[in-house]
Scaffold this motif. Structure first.
Motif, PDB file in Angstrom:
ATOM      1  N   THR A  93       0.843  -1.203   0.000  1.00  0.00           N
ATOM      2  CA  THR A  93       0.000   0.000   0.000  1.00  0.00           C
ATOM      3  C   THR A  93       0.878   1.254   0.000  1.00  0.00           C
ATOM      4  O   THR A  93       0.667   2.176  -0.794  1.00  0.00           O
ATOM      5  N   THR A  94       1.869   1.274   0.889  1.00  0.00           N
ATOM      6  CA  THR A  94       2.705   2.470   1.009  1.00  0.00           C
ATOM      7  C   THR A  94       3.829   2.491  -0.029  1.00  0.00           C
ATOM      8  O   THR A  94       4.256   3.562  -0.444  1.00  0.00           O
ATOM      9  N   GLU A  95       4.272   1.319  -0.470  1.00  0.00           N
ATOM     10  CA  GLU A  95       5.257   1.302  -1.563  1.00  0.00           C
ATOM     11  C   GLU A  95       4.683   1.997  -2.783  1.00  0.00           C
ATOM     12  O   GLU A  95       5.359   2.788  -3.454  1.00  0.00           O
ATOM     13  N   ALA A  96       3.421   1.696  -3.076  1.00  0.00           N
ATOM     14  CA  ALA A  96       2.783   2.293  -4.253  1.00  0.00           C
ATOM     15  C   ALA A  96       2.699   3.812  -4.099  1.00  0.00           C
ATOM     16  O   ALA A  96       2.894   4.553  -5.072  1.00  0.00           O
ATOM     17  N   ILE A  97       2.424   4.269  -2.892  1.00  0.00           N
ATOM     18  CA  ILE A  97       2.350   5.719  -2.641  1.00  0.00           C
ATOM     19  C   ILE A  97       3.728   6.346  -2.910  1.00  0.00           C
ATOM     20  O   ILE A  97       3.842   7.341  -3.642  1.00  0.00           O
ATOM     21  N   SER A  98       4.766   5.751  -2.354  1.00  0.00           N
ATOM     22  CA  SER A  98       6.123   6.283  -2.562  1.00  0.00           C
ATOM     23  C   SER A  98       6.514   6.208  -4.036  1.00  0.00           C
ATOM     24  O   SER A  98       7.122   7.133  -4.572  1.00  0.00           O
ATOM     25  N   GLN A  99       6.174   5.105  -4.692  1.00  0.00           N
ATOM     26  CA  GLN A  99       6.562   4.933  -6.092  1.00  0.00           C
ATOM     27  C   GLN A  99       5.797   5.879  -7.015  1.00  0.00           C
ATOM     28  O   GLN A  99       6.242   6.174  -8.125  1.00  0.00           O
ATOM     29  N   ALA A 100       4.656   6.370  -6.557  1.00  0.00           N
ATOM     30  CA  ALA A 100       3.944   7.394  -7.322  1.00  0.00           C
ATOM     31  C   ALA A 100       4.576   8.771  -7.065  1.00  0.00           C
ATOM     32  O   ALA A 100       4.130   9.770  -7.621  1.00  0.00           O
ATOM     33  N   GLY A 101       5.599   8.802  -6.222  1.00  0.00           N
ATOM     34  CA  GLY A 101       6.325  10.050  -5.956  1.00  0.00           C
ATOM     35  C   GLY A 101       5.843  10.782  -4.718  1.00  0.00           C
ATOM     36  O   GLY A 101       6.357  11.827  -4.362  1.00  0.00           O
ATOM     37  N   ALA A 102       4.823  10.236  -4.057  1.00  0.00           N
ATOM     38  CA  ALA A 102       4.249  10.911  -2.893  1.00  0.00           C
ATOM     39  C   ALA A 102       4.860  10.347  -1.609  1.00  0.00           C
ATOM     40  O   ALA A 102       5.709   9.458  -1.638  1.00  0.00           O
ATOM     41  N   ARG A 103       4.399  10.909  -0.498  1.00  0.00           N
ATOM     42  CA  ARG A 103       4.906  10.465   0.792  1.00  0.00           C
ATOM     43  C   ARG A 103       3.746   9.895   1.598  1.00  0.00           C
ATOM     44  O   ARG A 103       2.705  10.547   1.748  1.00  0.00           O
ATOM     45  N   PRO A 104       3.898   8.667   2.114  1.00  0.00           N
ATOM     46  CA  PRO A 104       2.804   8.103   2.911  1.00  0.00           C
ATOM     47  C   PRO A 104       2.663   8.823   4.249  1.00  0.00           C
ATOM     48  O   PRO A 104       3.664   9.186   4.870  1.00  0.00           O
ATOM     49  N   ALA A 105       1.429   9.037   4.661  1.00  0.00           N
ATOM     50  CA  ALA A 105       1.151   9.564   5.996  1.00  0.00           C
ATOM     51  C   ALA A 105       0.036   8.691   6.570  1.00  0.00           C
ATOM     52  O   ALA A 105      -0.793   8.168   5.827  1.00  0.00           O
ATOM     53  N   PHE A 106       0.047   8.522   7.899  1.00  0.00           N
ATOM     54  CA  PHE A 106      -0.862   7.544   8.491  1.00  0.00           C
ATOM     55  C   PHE A 106      -1.911   8.172   9.388  1.00  0.00           C
ATOM     56  O   PHE A 106      -1.675   9.225   9.990  1.00  0.00           O
ATOM     57  N   VAL A 107      -3.062   7.515   9.450  1.00  0.00           N
ATOM     58  CA  VAL A 107      -4.025   7.781  10.524  1.00  0.00           C
ATOM     59  C   VAL A 107      -4.316   6.429  11.172  1.00  0.00           C
ATOM     60  O   VAL A 107      -4.210   5.384  10.521  1.00  0.00           O
ATOM     61  N   ASP A 108      -4.682   6.453  12.438  1.00  0.00           N
ATOM     62  CA  ASP A 108      -4.829   5.198  13.187  1.00  0.00           C
ATOM     63  C   ASP A 108      -6.110   4.463  12.767  1.00  0.00           C
ATOM     64  O   ASP A 108      -6.986   5.013  12.098  1.00  0.00           O
ATOM     65  N   ILE A 109      -6.191   3.207  13.214  1.00  0.00           N
ATOM     66  CA  ILE A 109      -7.323   2.349  12.866  1.00  0.00           C
ATOM     67  C   ILE A 109      -8.370   2.362  13.978  1.00  0.00           C
ATOM     68  O   ILE A 109      -8.101   2.794  15.095  1.00  0.00           O
ATOM     69  N   ASP A 110      -9.537   1.847  13.631  1.00  0.00           N
ATOM     70  CA  ASP A 110     -10.637   1.697  14.587  1.00  0.00           C
ATOM     71  C   ASP A 110     -10.360   0.462  15.456  1.00  0.00           C
ATOM     72  O   ASP A 110      -9.909  -0.562  14.944  1.00  0.00           O
ATOM     73  N   LYS A 111     -10.666   0.556  16.744  1.00  0.00           N
ATOM     74  CA  LYS A 111     -10.276  -0.556  17.624  1.00  0.00           C
ATOM     75  C   LYS A 111     -11.163  -1.784  17.461  1.00  0.00           C
ATOM     76  O   LYS A 111     -10.830  -2.846  17.965  1.00  0.00           O
ATOM     77  N   ARG A 112     -12.267  -1.650  16.738  1.00  0.00           N
ATOM     78  CA  ARG A 112     -13.090  -2.847  16.521  1.00  0.00           C
ATOM     79  C   ARG A 112     -12.919  -3.435  15.119  1.00  0.00           C
ATOM     80  O   ARG A 112     -12.858  -4.643  14.952  1.00  0.00           O
ATOM     81  N   THR A 113     -12.880  -2.586  14.097  1.00  0.00           N
ATOM     82  CA  THR A 113     -12.777  -3.108  12.721  1.00  0.00           C
ATOM     83  C   THR A 113     -11.335  -3.328  12.281  1.00  0.00           C
ATOM     84  O   THR A 113     -11.089  -3.995  11.277  1.00  0.00           O
ATOM     85  N   TYR A 114     -10.364  -2.723  12.983  1.00  0.00           N
ATOM     86  CA  TYR A 114      -8.938  -2.762  12.618  1.00  0.00           C
ATOM     87  C   TYR A 114      -8.674  -2.072  11.283  1.00  0.00           C
ATOM     88  O   TYR A 114      -7.599  -2.223  10.699  1.00  0.00           O
ATOM     89  N   ASN A 115      -9.654  -1.349  10.773  1.00  0.00           N
ATOM     90  CA  ASN A 115      -9.492  -0.581   9.537  1.00  0.00           C
ATOM     91  C   ASN A 115      -9.515   0.913   9.838  1.00  0.00           C
ATOM     92  O   ASN A 115      -9.795   1.322  10.969  1.00  0.00           O
ATOM     93  N   MET A 116      -9.261   1.722   8.807  1.00  0.00           N
ATOM     94  CA  MET A 116      -9.167   3.176   8.980  1.00  0.00           C
ATOM     95  C   MET A 116     -10.325   3.716   9.818  1.00  0.00           C
ATOM     96  O   MET A 116     -11.487   3.423   9.550  1.00  0.00           O
TER      97      MET A 116
END
Ligand SMILES: *Cc1c(COP(=O)(O)O)cnc(C)c1O
Length: 407
Positions: A93-116
């Motif tokens: 996921t983040t390799e693709a972001i970097s390879q598109a020339g951008a910089r990955p930045a993160f936000v935390d996940i939900d404690k029940r779904t484990y997703n964004m």
């Protein structure tokens, strides 16, 4: 104990053996025409997979990583931009972001779904960004323009897309779904009052057909889905050296095509995907039932009312995971960890400057998650054995602890 038959984490042999004649016929069809790259099998598969995803267009590419990279570039992510995703995902996921020339930045996940977690996305955009004249969010610590967000439907569970889409619209972000683990998963949009398929919700989506995925090739393969014809056209060019027609290159692209044999194989297997996903859901429900009375020892996956997951993985939380997993291996039960180290703490991203503690939920679950065997064909008995072994492992772990504490 050792007389019992082991339960593998994943059985890729049986389903392919069952389809052997059809799969071999694909190879023969390709040999007859020597059409190995592109051609009718690729076109047919693209149409069928687009339709499966309720999307207008599908572009077959070389891998899920290609799909993510091409999707981001075609969607207009520029060099120097910042692209948001979660720390709890596979590094592609983040390799693709970097390879598109951008910089990955993160936000935390939900404690029940484990997703964004849409609330964390909101907080980040509100508190850590300023809005420039063009209506784009600017990350105040890096000065970078935030142009896209990549929600990852990890484990075949859906991200809560309504609030993510709403924030994306407000802040001018392109939504690129990472649906690499979510072929056929569905999301109920409360806003639109209808079910929507993974891969049809954002501007564009990426799928992987790595062999172990819910729909897997016999090698490397991936696809992009979108309902935007211009975007689809750009991705067709990106996967094929930027050609608009043979040897006329409007831009530089990549060698990222889907080959004909893999497309033919995927066509055969796509006919079974809905049924296989149904079997995965049944397996998940059986595990849920078997764990219903053991809520103190294990935390089973959370299934929101608004989601019909594709259960690429069945992920629990347990304490003392290392010894539980070791014990399960000894009992012949295969397990996995997806993923042991959140991306912001990986060596590859030490340069991004995130510290331990930056994303507490992702960090907390990374130490406790354990993926159990789940695949079409997993039997009720095998599942009972997995659960019994897991509970034995947890118990023996507790008694070992009690002994070590009393001495
Ligand atoms: C598998 C996967 C990818 C990458 O797909 P490949 O086909 O292996 O390149 C990307 N994101 C996620 C979440 C994945 O699980």
């Amino acid at each position: 104990m050792s007389a019992r038959k082991p339960v593998p984490f994943l059985d890729l042999v049986t389903s392919h053996e069952e389809l052997k004649a059809e799969l071999c016929a694909v190879f023969e069809r390709a040999l007859k025409t020597a059409g190995f790259i592109g051609g009718p099998m690729v076109d047919e598969f693209e149409r069928e997979f687009a339709s499966f995803c309720d999307s207008e267009h599908c572009v077959g590419v070389g891998s899920g990583t290609d799909a993510l990279r091409f999707a981001l570039i075609a969607a207009g992510v520029d060099a120097g931009d910042s692209v948001l995703t979660v720390p709890n995902t596979f590094i592609a996921t983040t390799e693709a972001i970097s390879q598109a020339g951008a910089r990955p930045a993160f936000v935390d996940i939900d404690k029940r779904t484990y997703n964004m977690d849409p609330k964390k996305l909101h907080q980040y955009l509100e508190m850590e960004c300023a809005v420039d004249d063009s209506g784009h969010a600017i990350d105040m610590s890096t000065g970078r323009r935030v142009t896209a967000v990549v929600p990852v439907h990890l484990y075949g569970q859906m991200c809560d897309m309504d609030p993510i889409l709403e924030l994306a619209e407000h802040y001018n972000l392109v939504v690129v779904e990472d649906a690499c683990q979510a072929h056929g998963a569905e999301y109920f949009s409360r806003k639109q009052n209808r079910w929507r398929k993974a891969g049809s919700i954002g501007k564009v989506a990426a799928f992987s057909f790595y062999p172990g995925k819910n729909l897997g090739a016999c090698g490397e393969a991936g696809a992009v889905t979108t309902s935007d014809p211009e975007l689809a056209q750009k991705i067709r060019m990106l996967r094929d050296h930027g050609q608009s027609k043979k040897y006329y290159h409007d831009m530089e692209g990549y060698n990222g095509r889907l080959d004909a044999i893999q497309a033919g194989i995927l066509q055969v297997k796509l006919r079974h995907l809905a049924e296989w996903n149904e079997q995965r859901r049944k397996c998940a429900n059986r595990y849920d039932a078997l764990f219903a009375s053991t809520t103190d020892e294990v935390r089973a996956p959370f299934e929101p009312k608004w989601a019909r997951p594709a259960y690429h993985l069945y992920v629990l939380r347990v304490e003392n995971r290392a010894s539980v997993q070791r014990h399960l291996t000894e009992l012949g039960v295969g397990t996995g960890i997806h993923y042991p180290v959140p991306l912001h703490l990986q060596g590859a991203y030490s340069g991004l400057g995130y510290k331990a503690g930056a994303f507490p939920i992702a960090e907390e679950i990374a130490g406790e998650i354990l993926s159990l065997p789940i695949f079409p064909g997993l039997t009720h008995n095998q599942q009972r054995l997995v659960v019994a072994s897991l509970l034995t492992s947890i118990e023996s772990n507790c008694s070992a602890l009690a002994v070590s504490q009393s001495t």
